[in-house]
Design a protein around this motif. Sequence first.
Motif, PDB file in Angstrom:
ATOM      1  N   SER A 119       0.816  -1.216   0.000  1.00  0.00           N
ATOM      2  CA  SER A 119       0.000   0.000   0.000  1.00  0.00           C
ATOM      3  C   SER A 119       0.846   1.261   0.000  1.00  0.00           C
ATOM      4  CB  SER A 119      -0.942   0.000   1.204  1.00  0.00           C
ATOM      5  OG  SER A 119      -0.199  -0.002   2.420  1.00  0.00           O
ATOM      6  N   GLU A 120       2.106   1.156   0.402  1.00  0.00           N
ATOM      7  CA  GLU A 120       2.985   2.318   0.451  1.00  0.00           C
ATOM      8  C   GLU A 120       3.947   2.372  -0.729  1.00  0.00           C
ATOM      9  OE1 GLU A 120       4.978   2.218   4.164  1.00  0.00           O
ATOM     10  OE2 GLU A 120       3.143   2.487   5.364  1.00  0.00           O
ATOM     11  N   MET A 121       3.875   1.404  -1.628  1.00  0.00           N
ATOM     12  CA  MET A 121       4.781   1.368  -2.780  1.00  0.00           C
ATOM     13  C   MET A 121       4.246   2.250  -3.901  1.00  0.00           C
ATOM     14  SD  MET A 121       5.647  -2.724  -2.903  1.00  0.00           S
ATOM     15  CE  MET A 121       6.652  -2.557  -4.381  1.00  0.00           C
ATOM     16  N   SER A 122       5.137   2.898  -4.600  1.00  0.00           N
ATOM     17  CA  SER A 122       4.753   3.690  -5.764  1.00  0.00           C
ATOM     18  C   SER A 122       4.544   2.777  -6.961  1.00  0.00           C
ATOM     19  CB  SER A 122       5.849   4.720  -6.076  1.00  0.00           C
ATOM     20  OG  SER A 122       7.060   4.057  -6.426  1.00  0.00           O
ATOM     21  N   LEU A 123       3.977   3.324  -8.027  1.00  0.00           N
ATOM     22  CA  LEU A 123       3.744   2.533  -9.225  1.00  0.00           C
ATOM     23  C   LEU A 123       5.047   2.005  -9.802  1.00  0.00           C
ATOM     24  CD1 LEU A 123       1.837   1.443 -11.402  1.00  0.00           C
ATOM     25  CD2 LEU A 123       2.028   3.653 -12.567  1.00  0.00           C
ATOM     26  N   TRP A 124       6.082   2.841  -9.797  1.00  0.00           N
ATOM     27  CA  TRP A 124       7.379   2.425 -10.318  1.00  0.00           C
ATOM     28  C   TRP A 124       7.966   1.292  -9.470  1.00  0.00           C
ATOM     29  CZ3 TRP A 124      10.429   1.937 -14.186  1.00  0.00           C
ATOM     30  CH2 TRP A 124      11.787   1.705 -14.005  1.00  0.00           C
ATOM     31  N   SER A 125       7.786   1.373  -8.157  1.00  0.00           N
ATOM     32  CA  SER A 125       8.309   0.320  -7.271  1.00  0.00           C
ATOM     33  C   SER A 125       7.586  -1.002  -7.499  1.00  0.00           C
ATOM     34  CB  SER A 125       8.167   0.755  -5.809  1.00  0.00           C
ATOM     35  OG  SER A 125       8.894   1.939  -5.564  1.00  0.00           O
ATOM     36  N   LEU A 127       6.126  -1.969 -10.362  1.00  0.00           N
ATOM     37  CA  LEU A 127       6.560  -2.508 -11.649  1.00  0.00           C
ATOM     38  C   LEU A 127       7.965  -3.077 -11.544  1.00  0.00           C
ATOM     39  CD1 LEU A 127       5.217   0.265 -14.073  1.00  0.00           C
ATOM     40  CD2 LEU A 127       4.236  -2.000 -13.627  1.00  0.00           C
ATOM     41  N   ARG A 128       8.815  -2.427 -10.811  1.00  0.00           N
ATOM     42  CA  ARG A 128      10.190  -2.926 -10.628  1.00  0.00           C
ATOM     43  C   ARG A 128      10.202  -4.235  -9.863  1.00  0.00           C
ATOM     44  NH1 ARG A 128      14.405  -2.067  -6.866  1.00  0.00           N
ATOM     45  NH2 ARG A 128      16.482  -2.098  -7.853  1.00  0.00           N
ATOM     46  N   PHE A 129       9.341  -4.347  -8.853  1.00  0.00           N
ATOM     47  CA  PHE A 129       9.254  -5.591  -8.074  1.00  0.00           C
ATOM     48  C   PHE A 129       8.760  -6.744  -8.949  1.00  0.00           C
ATOM     49  CE2 PHE A 129       6.900  -8.581  -5.437  1.00  0.00           C
ATOM     50  CZ  PHE A 129       7.815  -8.861  -4.428  1.00  0.00           C
ATOM     51  N   ILE A 130       7.733  -6.487  -9.765  1.00  0.00           N
ATOM     52  CA  ILE A 130       7.200  -7.526 -10.644  1.00  0.00           C
ATOM     53  C   ILE A 130       8.242  -7.936 -11.685  1.00  0.00           C
ATOM     54  CG2 ILE A 130       5.434  -8.035 -12.373  1.00  0.00           C
ATOM     55  CD1 ILE A 130       3.540  -6.242 -10.815  1.00  0.00           C
ATOM     56  N   ALA A 131       8.996  -6.951 -12.204  1.00  0.00           N
ATOM     57  CA  ALA A 131      10.009  -7.260 -13.213  1.00  0.00           C
ATOM     58  C   ALA A 131      11.110  -8.143 -12.669  1.00  0.00           C
ATOM     59  CB  ALA A 131      10.600  -5.952 -13.760  1.00  0.00           C
ATOM     60  N   PHE A 132      11.407  -8.024 -11.376  1.00  0.00           N
ATOM     61  CA  PHE A 132      12.468  -8.823 -10.777  1.00  0.00           C
ATOM     62  C   PHE A 132      11.994 -10.216 -10.350  1.00  0.00           C
ATOM     63  CE2 PHE A 132      14.871  -4.859 -10.352  1.00  0.00           C
ATOM     64  CZ  PHE A 132      16.152  -5.303 -10.597  1.00  0.00           C
ATOM     65  N   TRP A 133      10.697 -10.383 -10.053  1.00  0.00           N
ATOM     66  CA  TRP A 133      10.254 -11.631  -9.413  1.00  0.00           C
ATOM     67  C   TRP A 133       9.170 -12.389 -10.183  1.00  0.00           C
ATOM     68  CZ3 TRP A 133      13.066 -13.351  -5.491  1.00  0.00           C
ATOM     69  CH2 TRP A 133      13.826 -12.425  -4.761  1.00  0.00           C
ATOM     70  N   TRP A 134       8.743 -11.951 -11.360  1.00  0.00           N
ATOM     71  CA  TRP A 134       7.639 -12.595 -12.069  1.00  0.00           C
ATOM     72  C   TRP A 134       7.974 -14.026 -12.471  1.00  0.00           C
ATOM     73  CZ3 TRP A 134       8.321 -14.596 -16.881  1.00  0.00           C
ATOM     74  CH2 TRP A 134       9.462 -14.194 -17.585  1.00  0.00           C
TER      75      TRP A 134
END
Length: 440
Positions: A119-125, A127-134
């Motif tokens: 809930s505290e993550m930005s949109l960029w964060s 997307l970056r998290f998904i890009a690293f762990w998908w």
Amino acid sequence: MVLEVNNTFDERRMYLLKGTSGPEAEASAIQEATAGDETGMKPSEPRYTGRFTDAWVKDFHVSPFNSRKGSYALSAYDPFLLGQSRPSPINNTITLSSSKDHPKLVARIFSTGPAIDPSEMSLWSKLRFIAFWWWVGFVTFPRIVREAGKLFFRRKLHVWFRPEVLKDSIGRTETTREKTIEDCFRKFLKERVEHSNMRLPLKYTSAGSGSKREETFYPESIATVPDKFKTDGIQFKVLTPLFYSSVVRFAHVSEFIYSEELRHDDKQRTFWTSDPRKLIQLLGEKQIVESSRSNPHADNWWSQVHWAILRLLRRSPQHSVLKEVPQRPESLGFPAYHDIRSFRLSALDQFVLSSCKRSQAEEYRTAVSTLLLSDYITFGNPELIDAFDWCIRLLFCYVFVDTMVDWVHTLFSPCIFMSVSDTLLSSNLIHIWWLVKSML
């Protein structure tokens, strides 16, 4: 703590761990500390460290390289020890011990950084998290297979075949065929209880994951009896969907229940019941067969051919468990064993014909016929029949495409009549194959 264990066979086991330390132990420590007032001693101050430990017996198959025997030991830390505003790091350790109490495997999961609040993550964060762990979820099963290959081929570890789950575990998800059979079996069981003279309710728990997993059936004779009488009855729990694939192979449902109860090993048992003898007595099919002589869905010769093929495919199941029992059934406390395979169809088949809708009866017949056919050609594995069906379809599609190419090349040749006839034949191969399958 509620701990859920899953395996690669889509089976689950949930454990409720009360812990040898934690809030309950803290309350006990407070009581012991305050008890010092009665002896005149200064009470000590209890201190809760937030550490949760427990040990329990293993009764769930997880790895093919370990048996179902042994025990687990857990050591975990309360992530909310410092409050929800300041969550503590995760640090859990599980130890697997053998049946002789020798540690075999130690697994640990721990935090490597601060917790992330979505809930505290930005949109960029995000997307970056998904890009690293998908990709992690897609490679989990291949990694398991690779490591299992190393243990088997390099380390030469012994392989334990998967046993069926026990009463407190959750079996795998049922297949489409097993769902069809389960629905018919549930109705069959309900009708049998409602028209029974035993005046006993039955609590039925299926092995599926549907919304009506548990249901209690009551005889019509006790429909108006107080609730305290309805609590007594028979409990019948299907442990694995394999039950539905197995029971339709028998011409008598009670025969299958009887043969399963004679098993001395629980590794292959597919159901559990609180009273086997009463359940066998309840499922005696003579009354159902006599009340189901009219088959409205077999009123034409084509349908009769379908059901005749099913009857011919069903053969006597070979169960070594029956050969291992030297006593007569009467000496074991069960009703006398009588083979009733002289009937045209099984009691469950006749119930489906007389009480289920035509569409459901056809789905049931197709599912059972495929299971019985697999005993002859694919060693009891219906998935191989499905694979063979797809191979035939792909082959016919290839033949059609190849014929169309040849037809285009010979469009203006003198043999155009033969080309057209070949094209028509190849284009209808799929329909011919569907007609052959419809016999089942």
